[in-house]
Enzyme design. Sequence first.
Site, mmCIF file in Angstrom:
data_model
loop_
_atom_site.group_PDB
_atom_site.id
_atom_site.type_symbol
_atom_site.label_atom_id
_atom_site.label_comp_id
_atom_site.label_asym_id
_atom_site.label_seq_id
_atom_site.Cartn_x
_atom_site.Cartn_y
_atom_site.Cartn_z
ATOM 1 N N ASP A 94 6.743 -3.926 -1.259
ATOM 2 C CA ASP A 94 6.130 -4.461 -0.039
ATOM 3 C C ASP A 94 5.603 -5.856 -0.342
ATOM 4 O OD1 ASP A 94 6.610 -2.169 1.466
ATOM 5 O OD2 ASP A 94 4.675 -1.281 0.993
ATOM 6 N N ASP A 104 10.462 -1.838 6.779
ATOM 7 C CA ASP A 104 9.403 -1.278 7.629
ATOM 8 C C ASP A 104 9.457 -1.888 9.029
ATOM 9 O OD1 ASP A 104 8.498 0.163 5.410
ATOM 10 O OD2 ASP A 104 6.967 -1.320 4.908
#
Length: 162
Positions: free
Chosen positions: A117, A133
């Site tokens: 991330d 995402d």
Amino acid sequence: MKKYIKGVLLFLVLFGLDQWSKYAADTCLQGHEAKKVIGDVFVLQYLKNYGAAFGILQNKQIFLVILTAVILAAIIYILIKTPDTVHYLPVRFFGIMLAAGAVGNMYDRIVHGYVIDFLYAKVIDFPIFNVADCYVVVSAVVLAILIGFVYQESDLEVYHKK
């Protein structure tokens, strides 16, 4: 057959963009301070996420891979049943986007044991996320709107036919 080729190509482009962005984050951000994109509003910050959204299910990689595989099977089933017409183009596009996001994060879990991330909306202290995402959230919201407000019940009968 043509609808499958277009769908696979779109999937590969989306999956490739996700993996490229994670590779770039891994190469350029890991071990460095967060990089400001828009002041203190939006920054790039590297994070190894061993869980799912919002940090839930930490270190449950096998469960998350199995869950993703089941969801992916459902998406593929729906995409196969979806007619190749302009009317259903949004379902096809956002279904493929959802699949690309799911596979992007599943690939990370299998290969790395975690998801990379790096996108952080610092101003609201939103959890750090990634391109996959974004695919999942945007496509799920749009599909929910399409199913709830755009398509009629008769439009969805194609999914009940054998």
